[in-house]
Design an enzyme around this catalytic site. Sequence first.
Site, PDB file in Angstrom:
ATOM      1  N   GLU A   1       0.828  -1.219   0.000  1.00  0.00           N
ATOM      2  CA  GLU A   1       0.000   0.000   0.000  1.00  0.00           C
ATOM      3  C   GLU A   1       0.850   1.251   0.000  1.00  0.00           C
ATOM      4  OE1 GLU A   1      -2.296  -1.732   3.271  1.00  0.00           O
ATOM      5  OE2 GLU A   1      -4.086  -1.185   2.163  1.00  0.00           O
TER       6      GLU A   1
ATOM      7  N   GLU B   1      -3.687  -9.647   3.772  1.00  0.00           N
ATOM      8  CA  GLU B   1      -4.489  -9.333   4.949  1.00  0.00           C
ATOM      9  C   GLU B   1      -5.599 -10.347   5.218  1.00  0.00           C
ATOM     10  OE1 GLU B   1      -3.414  -7.261   2.755  1.00  0.00           O
ATOM     11  OE2 GLU B   1      -2.730  -5.403   3.666  1.00  0.00           O
TER      12      GLU B   1
HETATM   13  N1  T1G Z   1       4.687  -7.678  11.742  1.00  0.00           N
HETATM   14  C1  T1G Z   1       5.434  -8.042  12.801  1.00  0.00           C
HETATM   15  N2  T1G Z   1       6.319  -9.064  12.789  1.00  0.00           N
HETATM   16  C2  T1G Z   1       6.439  -9.742  11.639  1.00  0.00           C
HETATM   17  C3  T1G Z   1       5.687  -9.428  10.477  1.00  0.00           C
HETATM   18  C4  T1G Z   1       4.785  -8.335  10.567  1.00  0.00           C
HETATM   19  N3  T1G Z   1       4.044  -7.954   9.521  1.00  0.00           N
HETATM   20  N4  T1G Z   1       6.044 -10.309   9.492  1.00  0.00           N
HETATM   21  C5  T1G Z   1       6.981 -11.113  10.016  1.00  0.00           C
HETATM   22  N5  T1G Z   1       7.206 -10.790  11.291  1.00  0.00           N
HETATM   23  C6  T1G Z   1       8.176 -11.431  12.196  1.00  0.00           C
HETATM   24  C7  T1G Z   1       7.899 -12.912  12.357  1.00  0.00           C
HETATM   25  O1  T1G Z   1       6.959 -13.121  13.407  1.00  0.00           O
HETATM   26  C8  T1G Z   1       9.276 -13.429  12.684  1.00  0.00           C
HETATM   27  O2  T1G Z   1       9.508 -13.106  14.068  1.00  0.00           O
HETATM   28  C9  T1G Z   1      10.206 -12.539  11.874  1.00  0.00           C
HETATM   29  O3  T1G Z   1       9.450 -11.352  11.572  1.00  0.00           O
HETATM   30  C10 T1G Z   1      10.627 -13.185  10.577  1.00  0.00           C
HETATM   31  O4  T1G Z   1       9.423 -13.609   9.932  1.00  0.00           O
HETATM   32  C11 T1G Z   1      -2.538  -2.058   7.041  1.00  0.00           C
HETATM   33  C12 T1G Z   1      -3.160  -4.399   8.128  1.00  0.00           C
HETATM   34  C13 T1G Z   1       7.612 -10.820   5.286  1.00  0.00           C
HETATM   35  C14 T1G Z   1       7.462 -12.851   3.795  1.00  0.00           C
HETATM   36  O5  T1G Z   1       0.907 -10.685   6.501  1.00  0.00           O
HETATM   37  O6  T1G Z   1       4.736 -13.112   5.223  1.00  0.00           O
HETATM   38  O7  T1G Z   1      -0.167  -4.924   6.476  1.00  0.00           O
HETATM   39  O8  T1G Z   1       9.886 -15.476  14.817  1.00  0.00           O
HETATM   40  O9  T1G Z   1      10.138 -16.005   9.688  1.00  0.00           O
HETATM   41  O10 T1G Z   1      10.433 -16.246   6.254  1.00  0.00           O
HETATM   42  O11 T1G Z   1      -3.259  -3.216   5.144  1.00  0.00           O
HETATM   43  O12 T1G Z   1       7.340 -12.708   7.500  1.00  0.00           O
HETATM   44  O13 T1G Z   1      11.816 -13.979  14.264  1.00  0.00           O
HETATM   45  O14 T1G Z   1      10.393 -13.515  16.318  1.00  0.00           O
HETATM   46  O15 T1G Z   1       8.146 -15.066   8.383  1.00  0.00           O
HETATM   47  O16 T1G Z   1      11.822 -14.115   5.799  1.00  0.00           O
HETATM   48  C15 T1G Z   1       0.419  -7.993   6.228  1.00  0.00           C
HETATM   49  C16 T1G Z   1       3.591 -11.408   7.122  1.00  0.00           C
HETATM   50  C17 T1G Z   1       0.293  -7.492   7.612  1.00  0.00           C
HETATM   51  C18 T1G Z   1       3.216 -10.504   5.963  1.00  0.00           C
HETATM   52  C19 T1G Z   1       9.233 -12.671   5.536  1.00  0.00           C
HETATM   53  N6  T1G Z   1       1.696  -8.629   6.033  1.00  0.00           N
HETATM   54  N7  T1G Z   1       4.975 -11.791   7.056  1.00  0.00           N
HETATM   55  O17 T1G Z   1       9.326 -14.089   5.636  1.00  0.00           O
HETATM   56  O18 T1G Z   1      10.524 -14.311   7.857  1.00  0.00           O
HETATM   57  S1  T1G Z   1      -1.290  -6.749   7.862  1.00  0.00           S
HETATM   58  C20 T1G Z   1       1.838  -9.962   6.205  1.00  0.00           C
HETATM   59  C21 T1G Z   1       5.427 -12.644   6.108  1.00  0.00           C
HETATM   60  C22 T1G Z   1      -1.188  -5.306   6.983  1.00  0.00           C
HETATM   61  C23 T1G Z   1      -2.274  -3.251   6.154  1.00  0.00           C
HETATM   62  C24 T1G Z   1      -2.466  -4.554   6.834  1.00  0.00           C
HETATM   63  C25 T1G Z   1       6.876 -13.020   6.213  1.00  0.00           C
HETATM   64  C26 T1G Z   1       7.776 -12.319   5.193  1.00  0.00           C
HETATM   65  P1  T1G Z   1      10.468 -14.078  14.926  1.00  0.00           P
HETATM   66  P2  T1G Z   1       9.489 -14.854   8.957  1.00  0.00           P
HETATM   67  P3  T1G Z   1      10.597 -14.752   6.345  1.00  0.00           P
END
Ligand code: T1G
Length: 702
Positions: A105, A125
Amino acid sequence: MTDTVGYAVRDNVAVITIANPPVNATSQQVRTGLMAAIERVEADPEAGAAVITGAGRIFVGGADITEFGKAPLEPYLPDVVNRIEECTKPVVAAVNGAALGGGFEIALGAHVRMAAHTARVGLPEVTLGLIPGAGGTQRLPRLIGVGAAIDIITSGRQLSAQEAKKLGIFDDVVEADDLLNAATAKARSLASGEDSPRPCGQRPRPSIDPKELEAVRKKTAARHKGQIAQLAAIDAVEASTRLDLKDGLVEERSIFLTLMETPQRAALIHAFFAERRAAQLPEIAGVEPPPFAEIGIIGGGTMGAGIATAAAMAGLSVVLVEREAEFADKARQTIARNLAGAVERNKLSQEAHGRILNERLKTVVGYDALSNADIIIEAVFESMDVKKDVFNRLDTVAKAGATLATNTSYLDVNEIALATGRPQDVLGLHFFSPAHIMRLLEIVVADRTDRRHVARAFALAKRLGKVGVRAGVCDGFIGNRIMSHYRLAADYMMMDGASPYEIDAALTDFGFAMGPFQVADLAGIDIGYAARQRKAATRDPRERSVDFADTLYHKGWLGQKTGRGFYVYDGESPKGRPDPEVLDLLSEARREAGIEPRSFTAGEIQRRYMAAMINEAARVLADGIAQRPSDIDVVLLFGYGFPRWRGGPLHYADAYGLENVLVDIRKFAAEDPFYWSPAVLLEELVAENRSFSGLNDDSQVS
Ligand code: T1G
């Protein structure tokens, strides 16, 4: 700037870099820093334009999920994105890696979007029970059309840079190393007025034929049965066809905030963190996993070939050993078919497919070929004697320090370990079939297993793209032990009056991918028969046994593989249809057992099934077989088709109310006090008014 948002002017262009490891999530600090950076660009005489990019391998992984469920903190992300779009100077997004959710976004708020060829975009999301809440449902349809936007938003899937460019999301895709230079050059040309791009939010309202929208809504509801976010996302996108950007954003925000309060959002966020928490074990904290490059596999049947496929696809070299050349060749053909399927599913490039078969995979006869393997996994016949013989031979062949793993789904790993002179090197790696597709891997730690092998097993799980969950040694470990218990509840209901078809329907309505009798037909009635025979020897005489499925077995009705089991599978109904003969046999079996059948509502079927699952899960937890409740949720979510939007059985138990679970169990106990004896841990939690989620702190293993 804040230390999570850098600002540096180069040749009249302000480069704004988001640096908030590990995934550049848009925390409050990042949002504040971005706001300040845009204001600074506008006031900076040295900067005629701006580029926004991410530090490291990710652009922005999305909103900071750890903030969810807490009071929202300003500046809100939609306001930051609006501020970017309203910037009086051109802003170019240089998407250097994954741009997901709020990250995508932010890129949509920029005036031009350029990407590295390795970048990916997505709006996941809905996988968290939400919708894009920072303008994605309003800007994306204006950029690529309503239909394409709905597909991306309701699927939550990631797109490659190339696909995104084709759709019009990216204006240009360049080699990763050239991205920053290309983006600053673009920004400079925009600053000079050579080009005046049209921000998404200023493009005309998109449109869609109402009939087409209705059809999309129907298809989405069918595909995501029981879930709410996907349909809410369509409502938000539909608003973009009726309202100007400002009002559309208000509508999106209202839908987003409503979803933020739903149990489905809580369950899906729980699942997201539970998956990642499973690998966090104090027993391996700080333990460096020994490296591994070569995987040895013994046994080239479905499981062995599946494991070999998964390891080869992860870039490891694989040596698969069979007893005879003919079986070794057969295994190679199975692996080749698996790889071809992965190419079709876009999970593997054609080039990698060739490289695996020509360079990375050996299928041979003779254990000597395993002498260089770092990890050796046996996937031979499920017999203790056969496995002991395998491990005894491995003892003489495997190099020092190799991890010796059994893929057994229930045998005693301690006993297997003692068949070698190195029990400290032995553990269980319980893959789920098909092993190159199912993501769950139960890592079974025996009494003598050394921590370095446990750490290596978790590193292997991550390398294979699997979710590793630590399990202790018992019959069935975590998943199969719980399943064999709740499976009995289904059998009891079937004997007492519910048809297998009513039970399956009630449980698929609950959200399971398949009901227990559909699963029985898929796995094979003969597999269930063998398990019942095995358990008969040690079954507690107080346990009510149900052997109706043996009737089908003796008729040769083994399920999908014979075209008939609980269901009939034929040209007319490949997915299977109820079989009136099964119902007649069932009535006969009830008569012989002296059972007067009664009816069951779908609700009662669901309550019984869930109560049984939760009760046994509580015992598995109390026995230390699982480290924490969320690990059990992960096993049921990734291995047994539990609906992700309910979070897993123990998250569901907390949401349903543990006291309500206990009331159900005590009521059922009136008819069968042995099977329905409440788990002690469950009674304790209810007595102390506690929940399973409170036990999800770090693992208990010292
Ligand atoms: N927020 C906080 N922590 C996050 C995070 C996030 N969005 N994504 C990952 N982490 C943490 C995860 O818990 C782990 O922590 C570490 O980062 C590494 O993650 C307003 C409301 C980006 C593809 O759904 O898909 O945006 O275990 O092992 O394999 O519209 O993380 O090390 O303590 O998965 O390299 C939308 C979620 C949010 C993406 C990277 N975004 N993340 O993969 O690392 S809602 C998502 C992923 C939003 C807006 C809306 C993957 C990754 P720890 P990982 P990775």
